[in-house]
Scaffold this motif. Sequence first.
Motif, PDB file in Angstrom:
ATOM      1  N   SER A   1       0.835  -1.206   0.000  1.00 57.39           N
ATOM      2  CA  SER A   1       0.000   0.000   0.000  1.00 57.39           C
ATOM      3  C   SER A   1       0.865   1.250   0.000  1.00 57.39           C
ATOM      4  O   SER A   1       0.583   2.229  -0.690  1.00 57.39           O
TER       5      SER A   1
ATOM      6  N   SER B   1      -4.866   5.041 -10.477  1.00 53.95           N
ATOM      7  CA  SER B   1      -5.908   5.119  -9.449  1.00 53.95           C
ATOM      8  C   SER B   1      -6.783   6.354  -9.633  1.00 53.95           C
ATOM      9  O   SER B   1      -6.340   7.376 -10.167  1.00 53.95           O
TER      10      SER B   1
ATOM     11  N   GLN C   1      -8.356  -3.450  -3.262  1.00 54.97           N
ATOM     12  CA  GLN C   1      -8.161  -2.003  -3.318  1.00 54.97           C
ATOM     13  C   GLN C   1      -9.079  -1.304  -4.313  1.00 54.97           C
ATOM     14  O   GLN C   1      -9.023  -0.077  -4.459  1.00 54.97           O
TER      15      GLN C   1
ATOM     16  N   ASN D   1      -8.196   1.962  -6.715  1.00 59.12           N
ATOM     17  CA  ASN D   1      -6.889   1.491  -7.163  1.00 59.12           C
ATOM     18  C   ASN D   1      -7.034   0.520  -8.338  1.00 59.12           C
ATOM     19  O   ASN D   1      -7.515  -0.596  -8.193  1.00 59.12           O
TER      20      ASN D   1
END
Length: 307
Positions: A11, A48, A98, A103
């Motif tokens: 992350s 993202s 995510q 993401n």
Amino acid sequence: MFRWTNFPLVSFCICLLSVLGSAFANEHGSNSITVFTIEGNDAILPCSLTTNIVQKLFDWKKDGQTEVFMYDAGVDYNNGRAGQDVQFKGRVSHFPEQLRFGNASIVVRNTKVTDSGNYTCDFPRLQPRETFHIKLLVNHTLKDRSEDMSVPASKPNIRIFDVTKNGVVLQCEVHSASPHVTLQWQDADGQILRAEEPQNSDRQGHHNIILQTTVTSTNTNCFRCILKQEDINHMTDVNITVSDKLFEDKCGQSVIWFSGWIVGVLTLAALLAMLKGVMYITNQRRKRNQQNPGLAESSGTPLKMCV
């Protein structure tokens, strides 16, 4: 399928890449970032949004046409969707956990040098449409050659070998190179020059190579010889600059040679004409003597003057 094994670390990496990508985008006016990796390693290509994309569609392509990875509301190339290019089949995955955070990044596993290129992460159904640009550079693996007798060859030797009426002859040579070496001549624009058949000799696995090319007066007088050893991913080159005067001298030599040829032809023609004239006069005298034998006898007696 990719599994999330180190959530905090990954992350952090994704966030860092996203921030860097945003900074790069703000500076250059487009969503763009460059990712570097070594052949054999995994590469994360960041992409993202700030909204949930679980029910969205995003499509990754390489160089504008090669299908890398597509996700469409839960269906992707790893769970039944068809159309992925064979180059990436089984090597690309995303981050399912995510998606709700926006993401759309992907992981390219076991990267190859051929994976290098320009990638796009596209959200075609968004209004307005969003497209991110990522450049991936995969470098060759650095190998341990401590037990390998092969060593990179030194820079080749280049020189002006000759100046002829056809141009300036350049020679590039390398001695005692191992493993196998190839040589190539290029001009300043990177165009490959036509060369003679290379002269090769091999002694116990060590190669001697000589490569010649003939250059003429063009828009450049800078040339280079490139040495490659593909077995060990080695390449080096040497440049040479040819003086404009050599091209001029070559032209002058051609003019002198042509002028000399013309003078020689004219001289030979004059000699032949003179010889022909002498033969003609001799033949005429011979004919007169044959027609008037007495004239030939008396011609040698001087005339006496009468008193």
